[in-house]
Structures are given as structure tokens and as C-alpha cells.
Design a protein around this motif. Structure first.
Motif, PDB file in Angstrom:
ATOM      1  N   LEU A 132       3.694   7.506  -3.730  1.00  0.00           N
ATOM      2  CA  LEU A 132       4.200   7.969  -5.021  1.00  0.00           C
ATOM      3  C   LEU A 132       3.120   8.639  -5.855  1.00  0.00           C
ATOM      4  O   LEU A 132       3.335   9.719  -6.418  1.00  0.00           O
ATOM      5  CB  LEU A 132       4.794   6.798  -5.801  1.00  0.00           C
ATOM      6  N   THR A 133       1.961   8.011  -5.969  1.00  0.00           N
ATOM      7  CA  THR A 133       0.935   8.512  -6.888  1.00  0.00           C
ATOM      8  C   THR A 133      -0.427   8.714  -6.235  1.00  0.00           C
ATOM      9  O   THR A 133      -1.311   9.299  -6.864  1.00  0.00           O
ATOM     10  CB  THR A 133       0.749   7.524  -8.064  1.00  0.00           C
ATOM     11  N   GLY A 134      -0.621   8.208  -5.018  1.00  0.00           N
ATOM     12  CA  GLY A 134      -1.936   8.285  -4.405  1.00  0.00           C
ATOM     13  C   GLY A 134      -2.958   7.387  -5.067  1.00  0.00           C
ATOM     14  O   GLY A 134      -4.165   7.518  -4.824  1.00  0.00           O
ATOM     15  N   GLY A 135      -2.491   6.479  -5.909  1.00  0.00           N
ATOM     16  CA  GLY A 135      -3.407   5.604  -6.638  1.00  0.00           C
ATOM     17  C   GLY A 135      -3.946   6.219  -7.914  1.00  0.00           C
ATOM     18  O   GLY A 135      -4.793   5.632  -8.586  1.00  0.00           O
ATOM     19  N   GLY A 136      -3.464   7.406  -8.271  1.00  0.00           N
ATOM     20  CA  GLY A 136      -3.935   8.057  -9.486  1.00  0.00           C
ATOM     21  C   GLY A 136      -3.129   7.667 -10.704  1.00  0.00           C
ATOM     22  O   GLY A 136      -2.181   6.889 -10.637  1.00  0.00           O
ATOM     23  N   PHE A 188       0.814  -1.212   0.000  1.00  0.00           N
ATOM     24  CA  PHE A 188       0.000   0.000   0.000  1.00  0.00           C
ATOM     25  C   PHE A 188       0.853   1.270   0.000  1.00  0.00           C
ATOM     26  O   PHE A 188       0.665   2.164  -0.824  1.00  0.00           O
ATOM     27  CB  PHE A 188      -0.922   0.010   1.222  1.00  0.00           C
ATOM     28  N   ASP A 189       1.808   1.338   0.917  1.00  0.00           N
ATOM     29  CA  ASP A 189       2.509   2.596   1.163  1.00  0.00           C
ATOM     30  C   ASP A 189       3.296   3.101  -0.039  1.00  0.00           C
ATOM     31  O   ASP A 189       3.273   4.303  -0.335  1.00  0.00           O
ATOM     32  CB  ASP A 189       3.416   2.476   2.389  1.00  0.00           C
ATOM     33  N   ASP A 190       3.974   2.208  -0.762  1.00  0.00           N
ATOM     34  CA  ASP A 190       4.786   2.648  -1.897  1.00  0.00           C
ATOM     35  C   ASP A 190       3.921   3.339  -2.953  1.00  0.00           C
ATOM     36  O   ASP A 190       4.234   4.444  -3.414  1.00  0.00           O
ATOM     37  CB  ASP A 190       5.509   1.461  -2.523  1.00  0.00           C
ATOM     38  N   VAL A 245      -4.917   0.197  -2.163  1.00  0.00           N
ATOM     39  CA  VAL A 245      -5.266   1.610  -2.171  1.00  0.00           C
ATOM     40  C   VAL A 245      -6.778   1.785  -2.256  1.00  0.00           C
ATOM     41  O   VAL A 245      -7.355   2.683  -1.626  1.00  0.00           O
ATOM     42  CB  VAL A 245      -4.572   2.327  -3.340  1.00  0.00           C
ATOM     43  N   ARG A 246      -7.422   0.908  -2.988  1.00  0.00           N
ATOM     44  CA  ARG A 246      -8.886   0.961  -3.114  1.00  0.00           C
ATOM     45  C   ARG A 246      -9.552   0.678  -1.763  1.00  0.00           C
ATOM     46  O   ARG A 246     -10.552   1.304  -1.418  1.00  0.00           O
ATOM     47  CB  ARG A 246      -9.328  -0.045  -4.171  1.00  0.00           C
TER      48      ARG A 246
END
Length: 289
Positions: free
Chosen positions: A232-236, A226-228, A244-245
Motif C-alpha cells: 500500500l505505502t512501501g512503509g512511507g 509485511f505485505d499489506d 518493513v524496516r
């Protein structure tokens, strides 16, 4: 029984009870506003599972997770293997070089993600100074490379995964290389084997088991990572993975039941993978032994 009771209690409190609680929440309409009314004898339903699986982006996030996991695992192991082979023999400063290899793995994740964000920034990042046109590595979902459309942000996250965790594979593989009988390698040299033949017929047969173990460990760790990705992108930009979901369901929608159901789906995929591995690979190794 008395000797193992502390371990049983710790396992029960730290692992079993939270798991049972998460499963219970996954089958109930649990939100922050009504969390106090959720209990063992609540109303159980499958609506959370149908909801998360029918929501837009579920299957995309699952595919992203599989691509991220497989590519990140394979890349980290390959880089770790190459590095271990390169640092196998003695040379001046070998200890210092080996120790420096561990820096990406032991450094705080917040620090290294910030470093990567700075390096890859399209305005002032050092990487873009080497390119003809700046690339938004962490915010650009798609781009062209040699006329082929590629997922830029996802590939960047995979590259970060490989860079950060190849020292983990390096340690395992190097330890196995150090334990290889020198007589085998010396005999291959005497017989006139080329470096490629020595690697293929002498070294790799001794490394398959450790590589299989690394593959399982890194697959499990990366699949739930999750953290990486989030830092880095916030899941975007096409990098939303299942973990992340789960976080977004919990924080953005305050939907505890849906986030728990999403986590259970993630766990089911992992259990299936481990069952397949244990059935077709681990069992075969036991029979050979």
C-alpha cells in the motif's frame, strides 16, 4: 517415537534450524559481501542490536507497529462481531451473503491492494470524487480532521487491515453464535430483556473466550504483517512498521546481521506479549474450567 519422528524432522528443518541460523546472524557482522565467511564459530557481538536500536526511526517504527496492530486487531474483531450478529438469523439469500463476506479475506493481497490504491488515488480515485478536496490517503503522513491532526496514511492502512481480516473474526464468532443454546435467548425474551440486555448478559459472556483467542491470533499475525503495508505505502508517509524496516535493512543496505537483529527484537516483543497473555488470561480460564 517412530510415529512422531517425521513431524520432529520437519519441525527441525523448517522451524528450529532457520531460527538458530537467524539468531547466529543477528550476533555477527553478516553482509552479502561476506556471507560465505559467516559461520558457527564466527565473531559474536551485540553491535547489530545497538545499531538497529540507535538508528533514527527505530522507536517510531515500533510505535507504528503497536498502533497498527492494536487498532487493526480491535477493528477487525468489532466489525466481525457486528457482521456475525447481523447475519445470525435466517433470511432469504443468507448463504450467498455469508459467502460474499469472505471475499476480502480470500482475495489475493496484490489484487485488493491495487484496488484500494486505485480507489484512493487523489487524481482519479472514486473515493475522492465524494470529497470537497482530494486527499492523498496513501502518501499523506498528516492531515486535519475536525481540527485535529491525524496520521492519514497510517489510519488508511489500519482501515485496510480491518476490512481485509474482519471475515476471519466473522467465521470464528459466527460459529460460536450458532452453537449457543437457543433456550438462553428465548428465556431472556420471555423475561422482557431488551436487545441490548440480551447482547450484554446472554451473548457476550458466551463469546469472551473466542474473542480472547481471536485477539491473540490477530495480534500475532498483524504484528508481523509485511505485505499489506509494503504494497500500500512501501512503509512511507509515517507507516513504516518493524517488518518493513527489517526488509529495508536487508535489501537497501545489504546488512543481513542488522535485519536479523531487528527481526529478533520483533520476536522478543511478541514472546513478551504471549507470556503476559498466558500468565494472566489463559491460566485464569483454565482455573475457571
Amino acid at each position: 517415537m517412530v510415529l512422531i519422528s517425521p513431524t520432529l524432522v520437519i519441525t527441525l528443518v523448517v522451524v528450529v534450524l532457520p531460527l538458530l541460523w537467524a539468531i547466529m546472524l543477528a550476533f555477527q557482522d553478516a553482509r552479502l559481501i561476506n556471507i560465505r565467511r559467516v559461520g558457527i564459530f564466527g565473531h559474536y557481538t551485540l553491535e547489530n542490536f545497538t545499531y538497529v536500536m540507535s538508528e533514527p526511526g527505530f522507536w517510531t517504527s515500533l510505535v507504528n507497529t503497536l498502533v497498527y496492530t492494536v487498532a487493526g486487531t480491535a477493528s477487525s474483531i468489532v466489525i466481525g462481531l457486528v457482521t456475525a450478529l447481523a447475519l445470525r438469523d435466517r433470511f432469504r439469500g443468507r448463504t450467498l451473503v455469508r459467502a460474499s463476506i469472505l471475499i476480502p479475506y480470500v482475495a489475493p493481497v496484490v489484487a485488493v491492494t491495487f484496488l484500494w490504491e486505485t480507489m484512493l488515488n487523489p487524481q482519479y480515485g472514486i473515493v475522492n470524487t465524494w470529497l470537497d478536496e482530494p486527499i492523498a490517503f496513501l502518501t499523506q503522513a498528516r492531515g486535519e480532521f475536525l481540527g485535529i491532526e491525524v496520521p492519514v496514511a497510517l489510519l488508511t492502512v489500519i482501515a485496510f487491515e480491518a476490512w481485509r481480516y474482519f471475515p476471519f473474526a466473522f467465521l470464528f464468532i459466527l460459529a460460536r453464535l450458532q452453537a449457543l443454546p437457543k433456550e438462553l435467548d428465548e428465556a431472556a425474551v420471555v423475561d422482557g430483556a431488551t436487545p441490548t440486555q440480551r447482547f450484554r448478559y446472554v451473548i457476550m459472556p458466551q463469546l469472551w473466550r473466542i474473542i480472547a483467542l481471536l485477539s491473540v491470533l490477530r495480534f500475532v499475525f498483524t504484528f508481523t504483517k509485511f505485505d499489506d503495508v509494503y504494497l500500500l505505502t512501501g512503509g512511507g508517509a509515517g507507516t513504516e512498521v518493524v517488518s518493513v524496516r527489517v526488509y529495508n535493512f536487508l535489501t537497501s543496505r545489504d546488512d543481513i546481521g542488522a535485519s536479523a537483529a531487528q527481526a529478533i527484537v520483533l520476536a522478543i516483543f511478541l514472546v513478551v506479549f504471549l507470556a503476559v497473555y498466558l500468565r494472566f488470561f489463559a491460566g485464569g480460564e483454565r482455573e475457571q474450567g
